[in-house]
Design a protein around this motif. Sequence first.
Motif, PDB file in Angstrom:
ATOM      1  N   SER A 130      -8.942   5.819 -14.499  1.00 62.59           N
ATOM      2  CA  SER A 130      -8.664   5.752 -15.934  1.00 62.59           C
ATOM      3  C   SER A 130      -7.168   5.566 -16.125  1.00 62.59           C
ATOM      4  CB  SER A 130      -9.110   7.047 -16.637  1.00 62.59           C
ATOM      5  OG  SER A 130      -8.263   8.132 -16.266  1.00 62.59           O
ATOM      6  N   ASP A 131      -6.749   5.338 -17.362  1.00 59.19           N
ATOM      7  CA  ASP A 131      -5.320   5.171 -17.640  1.00 59.19           C
ATOM      8  C   ASP A 131      -4.530   6.424 -17.247  1.00 59.19           C
ATOM      9  OD1 ASP A 131      -5.772   2.626 -18.572  1.00 59.19           O
ATOM     10  OD2 ASP A 131      -5.718   3.186 -20.693  1.00 59.19           O
ATOM     11  N   THR A 132      -5.054   7.597 -17.598  1.00 59.64           N
ATOM     12  CA  THR A 132      -4.349   8.832 -17.254  1.00 59.64           C
ATOM     13  C   THR A 132      -4.329   9.045 -15.752  1.00 59.64           C
ATOM     14  OG1 THR A 132      -4.990   9.828 -19.365  1.00 59.64           O
ATOM     15  CG2 THR A 132      -4.258  11.335 -17.630  1.00 59.64           C
ATOM     16  N   ASP A 133      -5.418   8.716 -15.095  1.00 55.53           N
ATOM     17  CA  ASP A 133      -5.453   8.810 -13.639  1.00 55.53           C
ATOM     18  C   ASP A 133      -4.366   7.938 -13.030  1.00 55.53           C
ATOM     19  OD1 ASP A 133      -6.597   9.555 -11.075  1.00 55.53           O
ATOM     20  OD2 ASP A 133      -7.454   7.563 -10.989  1.00 55.53           O
ATOM     21  N   MET A 134      -4.154   6.752 -13.567  1.00 54.74           N
ATOM     22  CA  MET A 134      -3.124   5.866 -13.040  1.00 54.74           C
ATOM     23  C   MET A 134      -1.722   6.394 -13.347  1.00 54.74           C
ATOM     24  SD  MET A 134      -4.799   3.826 -11.300  1.00 54.74           S
ATOM     25  CE  MET A 134      -3.352   2.928 -10.735  1.00 54.74           C
ATOM     26  N   ARG A 135      -1.557   7.088 -14.478  1.00 51.77           N
ATOM     27  CA  ARG A 135      -0.256   7.712 -14.766  1.00 51.77           C
ATOM     28  C   ARG A 135       0.045   8.799 -13.745  1.00 51.77           C
ATOM     29  NH1 ARG A 135       2.344   7.561 -19.564  1.00 51.77           N
ATOM     30  NH2 ARG A 135       2.611   9.810 -19.699  1.00 51.77           N
ATOM     31  N   ILE A 136      -0.972   9.589 -13.405  1.00 51.96           N
ATOM     32  CA  ILE A 136      -0.774  10.631 -12.395  1.00 51.96           C
ATOM     33  C   ILE A 136      -0.551   9.992 -11.027  1.00 51.96           C
ATOM     34  CG2 ILE A 136      -1.913  12.540 -11.179  1.00 51.96           C
ATOM     35  CD1 ILE A 136      -3.160  13.322 -13.866  1.00 51.96           C
ATOM     36  N   PHE A 137      -1.288   8.940 -10.730  1.00 48.07           N
ATOM     37  CA  PHE A 137      -1.088   8.181  -9.499  1.00 48.07           C
ATOM     38  C   PHE A 137       0.376   7.745  -9.383  1.00 48.07           C
ATOM     39  CE2 PHE A 137      -0.749   4.017  -7.475  1.00 48.07           C
ATOM     40  CZ  PHE A 137      -1.475   4.149  -6.298  1.00 48.07           C
ATOM     41  N   GLY A 138       0.920   7.173 -10.459  1.00 45.71           N
ATOM     42  CA  GLY A 138       2.307   6.727 -10.456  1.00 45.71           C
ATOM     43  C   GLY A 138       3.281   7.879 -10.338  1.00 45.71           C
ATOM     44  N   THR A 139       2.951   9.005 -10.965  1.00 40.99           N
ATOM     45  CA  THR A 139       3.810  10.179 -10.884  1.00 40.99           C
ATOM     46  C   THR A 139       3.874  10.716  -9.463  1.00 40.99           C
ATOM     47  OG1 THR A 139       3.348  10.806 -13.176  1.00 40.99           O
ATOM     48  CG2 THR A 139       4.137  12.547 -11.714  1.00 40.99           C
ATOM     49  N   LEU A 140       2.729  10.818  -8.812  1.00 45.98           N
ATOM     50  CA  LEU A 140       2.701  11.325  -7.449  1.00 45.98           C
ATOM     51  C   LEU A 140       3.503  10.419  -6.516  1.00 45.98           C
ATOM     52  CD1 LEU A 140      -1.005  12.545  -7.139  1.00 45.98           C
ATOM     53  CD2 LEU A 140       1.039  13.885  -7.625  1.00 45.98           C
ATOM     54  N   ARG A 141       3.405   9.120  -6.721  1.00 49.14           N
ATOM     55  CA  ARG A 141       4.231   8.195  -5.937  1.00 49.14           C
ATOM     56  C   ARG A 141       5.713   8.384  -6.264  1.00 49.14           C
ATOM     57  NH1 ARG A 141       2.320   2.217  -4.452  1.00 49.14           N
ATOM     58  NH2 ARG A 141       0.620   2.783  -3.055  1.00 49.14           N
ATOM     59  N   GLY A 142       6.002   8.603  -7.542  1.00 53.03           N
ATOM     60  CA  GLY A 142       7.383   8.769  -7.970  1.00 53.03           C
ATOM     61  C   GLY A 142       8.049  10.001  -7.389  1.00 53.03           C
ATOM     62  N   LEU A 143       7.259  10.971  -6.940  1.00 55.24           N
ATOM     63  CA  LEU A 143       7.786  12.207  -6.371  1.00 55.24           C
ATOM     64  C   LEU A 143       7.846  12.170  -4.850  1.00 55.24           C
ATOM     65  CD1 LEU A 143       5.836  14.783  -8.570  1.00 55.24           C
ATOM     66  CD2 LEU A 143       8.223  14.087  -8.839  1.00 55.24           C
ATOM     67  N   ALA A 144       7.126  11.265  -4.221  1.00 57.09           N
ATOM     68  CA  ALA A 144       6.950  11.279  -2.766  1.00 57.09           C
ATOM     69  C   ALA A 144       8.090  10.576  -2.035  1.00 57.09           C
ATOM     70  CB  ALA A 144       5.619  10.622  -2.397  1.00 57.09           C
ATOM     71  N   ASP A 145       8.351  11.047  -0.803  1.00 53.78           N
ATOM     72  CA  ASP A 145       9.247  10.330   0.103  1.00 53.78           C
ATOM     73  C   ASP A 145       8.515   9.183   0.779  1.00 53.78           C
ATOM     74  OD1 ASP A 145      11.344  12.175  -0.330  1.00 53.78           O
ATOM     75  OD2 ASP A 145      10.611  13.481   1.272  1.00 53.78           O
ATOM     76  N   VAL A 146       7.230   9.417   1.067  1.00 63.51           N
ATOM     77  CA  VAL A 146       6.454   8.433   1.824  1.00 63.51           C
ATOM     78  C   VAL A 146       5.001   8.483   1.379  1.00 63.51           C
ATOM     79  CG1 VAL A 146       6.071  10.081   3.715  1.00 63.51           C
ATOM     80  CG2 VAL A 146       5.832   7.633   4.159  1.00 63.51           C
ATOM     81  N   VAL A 147       4.375   7.316   1.292  1.00 61.23           N
ATOM     82  CA  VAL A 147       2.953   7.189   0.998  1.00 61.23           C
ATOM     83  C   VAL A 147       2.259   6.745   2.280  1.00 61.23           C
ATOM     84  CG1 VAL A 147       1.190   6.024  -0.382  1.00 61.23           C
ATOM     85  CG2 VAL A 147       3.410   6.574  -1.404  1.00 61.23           C
ATOM     86  N   VAL A 148       1.349   7.581   2.779  1.00 65.03           N
ATOM     87  CA  VAL A 148       0.664   7.319   4.043  1.00 65.03           C
ATOM     88  C   VAL A 148      -0.735   6.790   3.732  1.00 65.03           C
ATOM     89  CG1 VAL A 148       0.031   8.283   6.286  1.00 65.03           C
ATOM     90  CG2 VAL A 148       1.917   9.297   4.989  1.00 65.03           C
ATOM     91  N   VAL A 149      -1.072   5.648   4.311  1.00 69.37           N
ATOM     92  CA  VAL A 149      -2.336   5.007   3.959  1.00 69.37           C
ATOM     93  C   VAL A 149      -2.940   4.360   5.200  1.00 69.37           C
ATOM     94  CG1 VAL A 149      -1.164   2.867   3.306  1.00 69.37           C
ATOM     95  CG2 VAL A 149      -3.399   3.370   2.331  1.00 69.37           C
ATOM     96  N   GLY A 150      -4.265   4.355   5.263  1.00 66.61           N
ATOM     97  CA  GLY A 150      -4.959   3.730   6.379  1.00 66.61           C
ATOM     98  C   GLY A 150      -5.009   2.218   6.244  1.00 66.61           C
ATOM     99  N   ALA A 151      -5.123   1.542   7.378  1.00 62.17           N
ATOM    100  CA  ALA A 151      -5.116   0.075   7.380  1.00 62.17           C
ATOM    101  C   ALA A 151      -6.276  -0.506   6.587  1.00 62.17           C
ATOM    102  CB  ALA A 151      -5.144  -0.434   8.817  1.00 62.17           C
ATOM    103  N   GLU A 152      -7.455   0.124   6.661  1.00 64.29           N
ATOM    104  CA  GLU A 152      -8.610  -0.397   5.932  1.00 64.29           C
ATOM    105  C   GLU A 152      -8.374  -0.337   4.428  1.00 64.29           C
ATOM    106  OE1 GLU A 152     -12.434  -2.125   5.545  1.00 64.29           O
ATOM    107  OE2 GLU A 152     -10.984  -1.987   7.174  1.00 64.29           O
ATOM    108  N   THR A 153      -7.731   0.720   3.959  1.00 66.03           N
ATOM    109  CA  THR A 153      -7.415   0.823   2.541  1.00 66.03           C
ATOM    110  C   THR A 153      -6.392  -0.231   2.141  1.00 66.03           C
ATOM    111  OG1 THR A 153      -7.936   3.180   2.489  1.00 66.03           O
ATOM    112  CG2 THR A 153      -6.498   2.367   0.757  1.00 66.03           C
ATOM    113  N   VAL A 154      -5.433  -0.499   2.994  1.00 69.96           N
ATOM    114  CA  VAL A 154      -4.465  -1.570   2.723  1.00 69.96           C
ATOM    115  C   VAL A 154      -5.196  -2.891   2.521  1.00 69.96           C
ATOM    116  CG1 VAL A 154      -2.633  -2.970   3.765  1.00 69.96           C
ATOM    117  CG2 VAL A 154      -2.519  -0.480   3.894  1.00 69.96           C
ATOM    118  N   ARG A 155      -6.190  -3.153   3.372  1.00 66.81           N
ATOM    119  CA  ARG A 155      -6.922  -4.421   3.279  1.00 66.81           C
ATOM    120  C   ARG A 155      -7.809  -4.470   2.028  1.00 66.81           C
ATOM    121  NH1 ARG A 155      -6.905  -3.774   9.178  1.00 66.81           N
ATOM    122  NH2 ARG A 155      -8.730  -2.423   9.060  1.00 66.81           N
ATOM    123  N   LEU A 156      -8.533  -3.375   1.759  1.00 68.89           N
ATOM    124  CA  LEU A 156      -9.486  -3.371   0.651  1.00 68.89           C
ATOM    125  C   LEU A 156      -8.810  -3.310  -0.717  1.00 68.89           C
ATOM    126  CD1 LEU A 156     -12.238  -0.960   2.032  1.00 68.89           C
ATOM    127  CD2 LEU A 156     -12.426  -3.430   1.701  1.00 68.89           C
TER     128      LEU A 156
END
Length: 261
Positions: free
Chosen positions: A68-94
């Motif tokens: 949802s829009d609010t979910d994406m705002r929180i998504f952006g906030t969590l990224r805005g606070l992080a030093d690093v975003v760790v993600v699996g290769a399959e998620t990068v592709r999908l």
Amino acid sequence: MTAHDTTAGEPPEATAGEVPAGDREWSLDELADAYAYPVGDGAWLRANMVSSLDGAGQHGGRSQPLSSDTDMRIFGTLRGLADVVVVGAETVRLEGYRPARAREAFAARRSAAGQGPAPVIAVVTASLDLDFSLPLFTEPLVPTLILTGAAAPAERVRAAREAGAEVLIAGDGAGVDPARAVAVLAERGLRRQLTEGGPRLLGQFVAAGVLDELCLTLSPTMTAGDAQRIAGGPAVAVPTRFAVASVLEQDGFLFTRYRRI
């Protein structure tokens, strides 16, 4: 947005922040206060995931239909606070991952915390089966990291480095040891860690006992089908216990935060 904060008994640096009155939308500053990382020198790994009411972590292979829009705002906030975003290769592709961008709303906060303008993206992969012509590797604000094992294919490691990515070894075999990945990133000063999945990577972090916090959006949707849950892989011998840190609600979505006990 309504909120319920359960962290009143914690030290000030770990609280969820002051809850604004009424049902208005939270500002990005208020969300940043609510989701602030604990103060300290050690690594803190949090996950951010979304789930339908019937347990699906994705629909059609992607998480966006559950969001949802609010979910994406929180998504952006969590990224805005992080030093690093760790993600699996399959998620990068999908999910078609792109580089994290610098956001003016978090610039002063990141500068005061000694952070760069945007978080680093770190991709966990044993095979390095990635398209190095994608913007994630050709257009990052800061070089993308690859976390892999010592036995990773040499030609793919070479291709990653030629594309501008930095390859870090976090395992003795082909794959990545989750605890070692957390440690390797922390050694580089990337202690505020955020993982956005996918389910297999999150399951590995849970099994290794290194996940400190889960930010889970409960989407008011049902999907049926056989979609993965938010965490996959072998079951742990004893279920890992988490305690509720805070719960927000907006338009039927619940934005929950749990911390490992």
